[in-house]
Design a protein around this motif. Structure first.
Motif, PDB file in Angstrom:
ATOM      1  N   MET A   1       7.009 -26.648  49.574  1.00 31.45           N
ATOM      2  CA  MET A   1       7.184 -26.287  48.201  1.00 31.45           C
ATOM      3  C   MET A   1       8.657 -25.907  48.008  1.00 31.45           C
ATOM      4  O   MET A   1       9.211 -25.133  48.770  1.00 31.45           O
ATOM      5  N   ALA A   2       9.243 -26.451  46.958  1.00 30.60           N
ATOM      6  CA  ALA A   2      10.655 -26.193  46.681  1.00 30.60           C
ATOM      7  C   ALA A   2      10.778 -24.999  45.752  1.00 30.60           C
ATOM      8  O   ALA A   2       9.993 -24.833  44.819  1.00 30.60           O
ATOM      9  N   PHE A   3      11.746 -24.201  46.027  1.00 30.44           N
ATOM     10  CA  PHE A   3      12.026 -23.082  45.151  1.00 30.44           C
ATOM     11  C   PHE A   3      13.526 -22.901  45.056  1.00 30.44           C
ATOM     12  O   PHE A   3      14.281 -23.344  45.906  1.00 30.44           O
ATOM     13  N   LYS A   4      13.918 -22.225  43.983  1.00 30.16           N
ATOM     14  CA  LYS A   4      15.330 -22.020  43.728  1.00 30.16           C
ATOM     15  C   LYS A   4      15.583 -20.519  43.635  1.00 30.16           C
ATOM     16  O   LYS A   4      14.892 -19.813  42.911  1.00 30.16           O
ATOM     17  N   THR A   5      16.557 -20.069  44.338  1.00 32.99           N
ATOM     18  CA  THR A   5      16.908 -18.655  44.302  1.00 32.99           C
ATOM     19  C   THR A   5      17.775 -18.397  43.072  1.00 32.99           C
ATOM     20  O   THR A   5      18.778 -19.073  42.847  1.00 32.99           O
ATOM     21  N   ILE A   6      17.373 -17.407  42.313  1.00 34.80           N
ATOM     22  CA  ILE A   6      18.112 -17.048  41.103  1.00 34.80           C
ATOM     23  C   ILE A   6      18.791 -15.710  41.356  1.00 34.80           C
ATOM     24  O   ILE A   6      18.147 -14.726  41.748  1.00 34.80           O
ATOM     25  N   LYS A   7      20.073 -15.687  41.136  1.00 27.75           N
ATOM     26  CA  LYS A   7      20.817 -14.450  41.316  1.00 27.75           C
ATOM     27  C   LYS A   7      20.855 -13.689  39.996  1.00 27.75           C
ATOM     28  O   LYS A   7      21.138 -14.261  38.951  1.00 27.75           O
ATOM     29  N   ARG A   8      20.548 -12.438  40.075  1.00 27.55           N
ATOM     30  CA  ARG A   8      20.602 -11.588  38.885  1.00 27.55           C
ATOM     31  C   ARG A   8      22.051 -11.254  38.573  1.00 27.55           C
ATOM     32  O   ARG A   8      22.843 -11.026  39.481  1.00 27.55           O
ATOM     33  N   PRO A   9      22.380 -11.196  37.288  1.00 32.74           N
ATOM     34  CA  PRO A   9      23.756 -10.846  36.940  1.00 32.74           C
ATOM     35  C   PRO A   9      24.027  -9.373  37.260  1.00 32.74           C
ATOM     36  O   PRO A   9      23.129  -8.529  37.207  1.00 32.74           O
ATOM     37  N   LYS A  10      25.259  -9.088  37.571  1.00 33.28           N
ATOM     38  CA  LYS A  10      25.658  -7.711  37.851  1.00 33.28           C
ATOM     39  C   LYS A  10      25.703  -6.925  36.547  1.00 33.28           C
ATOM     40  O   LYS A  10      26.211  -7.405  35.537  1.00 33.28           O
ATOM     41  N   ILE A  11      25.171  -5.724  36.581  1.00 31.54           N
ATOM     42  CA  ILE A  11      25.172  -4.856  35.404  1.00 31.54           C
ATOM     43  C   ILE A  11      26.378  -3.936  35.500  1.00 31.54           C
ATOM     44  O   ILE A  11      26.604  -3.286  36.525  1.00 31.54           O
ATOM     45  N   SER A  12      27.116  -3.881  34.398  1.00 31.80           N
ATOM     46  CA  SER A  12      28.302  -3.029  34.396  1.00 31.80           C
ATOM     47  C   SER A  12      27.889  -1.568  34.303  1.00 31.80           C
ATOM     48  O   SER A  12      26.727  -1.235  34.012  1.00 31.80           O
ATOM     49  N   LEU A  13      28.850  -0.677  34.496  1.00 33.61           N
ATOM     50  CA  LEU A  13      28.573   0.756  34.454  1.00 33.61           C
ATOM     51  C   LEU A  13      28.143   1.194  33.049  1.00 33.61           C
ATOM     52  O   LEU A  13      27.245   2.021  32.891  1.00 33.61           O
ATOM     53  N   GLY A  14      28.776   0.602  32.023  1.00 30.79           N
ATOM     54  CA  GLY A  14      28.413   0.924  30.641  1.00 30.79           C
ATOM     55  C   GLY A  14      26.996   0.503  30.310  1.00 30.79           C
ATOM     56  O   GLY A  14      26.259   1.207  29.622  1.00 30.79           O
ATOM     57  N   GLU A  15      26.583  -0.654  30.782  1.00 31.43           N
ATOM     58  CA  GLU A  15      25.216  -1.125  30.549  1.00 31.43           C
ATOM     59  C   GLU A  15      24.208  -0.314  31.349  1.00 31.43           C
ATOM     60  O   GLU A  15      23.085  -0.104  30.916  1.00 31.43           O
ATOM     61  N   ARG A  16      24.620   0.136  32.502  1.00 33.96           N
ATOM     62  CA  ARG A  16      23.735   0.903  33.350  1.00 33.96           C
ATOM     63  C   ARG A  16      23.391   2.257  32.720  1.00 33.96           C
ATOM     64  O   ARG A  16      22.285   2.763  32.857  1.00 33.96           O
ATOM     65  N   PHE A  17      24.346   2.855  32.025  1.00 36.31           N
ATOM     66  CA  PHE A  17      24.106   4.145  31.364  1.00 36.31           C
ATOM     67  C   PHE A  17      23.826   3.984  29.874  1.00 36.31           C
ATOM     68  O   PHE A  17      23.814   4.965  29.152  1.00 36.31           O
ATOM     69  N   TYR A  18      23.606   2.767  29.398  1.00 32.03           N
ATOM     70  CA  TYR A  18      23.290   2.477  27.998  1.00 32.03           C
ATOM     71  C   TYR A  18      24.366   2.999  27.047  1.00 32.03           C
ATOM     72  O   TYR A  18      24.063   3.449  25.950  1.00 32.03           O
ATOM     73  N   LEU A  19      25.630   2.947  27.455  1.00 37.88           N
ATOM     74  CA  LEU A  19      26.703   3.499  26.629  1.00 37.88           C
ATOM     75  C   LEU A  19      26.830   2.775  25.298  1.00 37.88           C
ATOM     76  O   LEU A  19      27.045   3.413  24.265  1.00 37.88           O
ATOM     77  N   GLN A  20      26.692   1.472  25.296  1.00 38.05           N
ATOM     78  CA  GLN A  20      26.826   0.718  24.046  1.00 38.05           C
ATOM     79  C   GLN A  20      25.743   1.134  23.045  1.00 38.05           C
ATOM     80  O   GLN A  20      26.013   1.335  21.875  1.00 38.05           O
ATOM     81  N   SER A  21      24.509   1.283  23.495  1.00 38.48           N
ATOM     82  CA  SER A  21      23.408   1.676  22.612  1.00 38.48           C
ATOM     83  C   SER A  21      23.570   3.105  22.128  1.00 38.48           C
ATOM     84  O   SER A  21      23.328   3.411  20.955  1.00 38.48           O
ATOM     85  N   ILE A  22      23.976   3.987  23.008  1.00 38.28           N
ATOM     86  CA  ILE A  22      24.160   5.391  22.626  1.00 38.28           C
ATOM     87  C   ILE A  22      25.274   5.517  21.600  1.00 38.28           C
ATOM     88  O   ILE A  22      25.134   6.218  20.588  1.00 38.28           O
ATOM     89  N   LEU A  23      26.390   4.837  21.830  1.00 37.03           N
ATOM     90  CA  LEU A  23      27.495   4.907  20.886  1.00 37.03           C
ATOM     91  C   LEU A  23      27.145   4.268  19.547  1.00 37.03           C
ATOM     92  O   LEU A  23      27.565   4.758  18.491  1.00 37.03           O
ATOM     93  N   GLY A  24      26.345   3.202  19.564  1.00 35.71           N
ATOM     94  CA  GLY A  24      25.896   2.592  18.313  1.00 35.71           C
ATOM     95  C   GLY A  24      25.020   3.540  17.501  1.00 35.71           C
ATOM     96  O   GLY A  24      25.166   3.653  16.280  1.00 35.71           O
ATOM     97  N   GLY A  25      24.125   4.235  18.171  1.00 33.02           N
ATOM     98  CA  GLY A  25      23.282   5.217  17.481  1.00 33.02           C
ATOM     99  C   GLY A  25      24.079   6.387  16.949  1.00 33.02           C
ATOM    100  O   GLY A  25      23.836   6.882  15.844  1.00 33.02           O
ATOM    101  N   LEU A  26      25.038   6.850  17.726  1.00 35.56           N
ATOM    102  CA  LEU A  26      25.892   7.951  17.264  1.00 35.56           C
ATOM    103  C   LEU A  26      26.726   7.533  16.054  1.00 35.56           C
ATOM    104  O   LEU A  26      26.962   8.344  15.155  1.00 35.56           O
ATOM    105  N   TRP A  27      27.184   6.280  16.044  1.00 33.13           N
ATOM    106  CA  TRP A  27      27.967   5.797  14.905  1.00 33.13           C
ATOM    107  C   TRP A  27      27.133   5.829  13.620  1.00 33.13           C
ATOM    108  O   TRP A  27      27.613   6.250  12.574  1.00 33.13           O
ATOM    109  N   ILE A  28      25.882   5.414  13.678  1.00 33.40           N
ATOM    110  CA  ILE A  28      25.010   5.443  12.498  1.00 33.40           C
ATOM    111  C   ILE A  28      24.790   6.887  12.038  1.00 33.40           C
ATOM    112  O   ILE A  28      24.842   7.195  10.846  1.00 33.40           O
TER     113      ILE A  28
END
Length: 187
Positions: A1-28
């Motif tokens: 059976m053939a399978f393909k290994t998929i590499k997960r993208p690296k998550i940046s530090l900002g994405e890891r701590f949800y900084l973009q979402s937190i700052l968006g909510g604070l802006w509103i």
């Protein structure tokens, strides 16, 4: 059976701590705060507010004027123009109720009252604690006997006040004008 290994993208530090979402909510939040402090908040006129915030000052001001025509309050029974019961105890509303909040005990009609009606409800109860205000009972009723009211202030103090019997449902519903199928002589 053939399978393909998929590499997960690296998550940046900002994405890891949800900084973009937190700052968006604070802006509103900061934007609404600035509008409130300037006295230019949204819905100031409709909610009769002071412009600080968008909360209606409830006991003094109510939603009565702002309710849309399609608002579904709690279900009530209505009588005809001449004061007779519209309900024929067909129990369609009881069967279609997804929450099983409606209980009907059919009764017989006194001899000579109405020619075309064979039943009338002896007991009709709606448990408002179980009701989900879906409006299916109103849609299922063939005689236009049950309607969703425009009232939203239903505050029982104990469990027994939230079970509306037939007399209470007619008191809340009142009378309704219009054609009633069971009294139509051409039906």
């Amino acid at each position: 059976m053939a399978f393909k290994t998929i590499k997960r993208p690296k998550i940046s530090l900002g994405e890891r701590f949800y900084l973009q979402s937190i700052l968006g909510g604070l802006w509103i939040t900061i934007k609404h705060l600035a509008l409130a402090l300037a006295g230019k908040s949204r819905n100031k006129k409709e909610l009769a507010g002071s412009g600080i915030g968008v909360t209606m000052q409830y006991p003094e001001f109510r939603w009565d004027k702002h309710l849309p025509p399609y608002y579904r309050g709690y279900p009530v029974l209505v009588k005809g123009e001449d004061g007779r019961e519209r309900c024929v105890s067909c129990q369609l509303c009881e069967f279609i109720c997804p929450a099983r909040a409606i209980t009907i005990t059919p009764g017989t009609v006194k001899e000579g009252d109405w020619d075309k009606v064979e039943k009338a409800p002896k007991e009709f109860e709606i448990d408002m604690l179980r009701c989900i205000y879906c409006g299916m009972c109103e849609e299922a009723c063939p005689e236009q006997a049950i309607f969703m009211s425009q009232d939203y202030l239903l505050t029982p103090t104990d469990r027994t006040q939230s079970i509306h019997n037939k007399a209470r449902l007619y008191e809340l519903g009142g009378t309704r004008k219009g054609l009633v199928n069971k009294w139509n002589q051409y039906k």
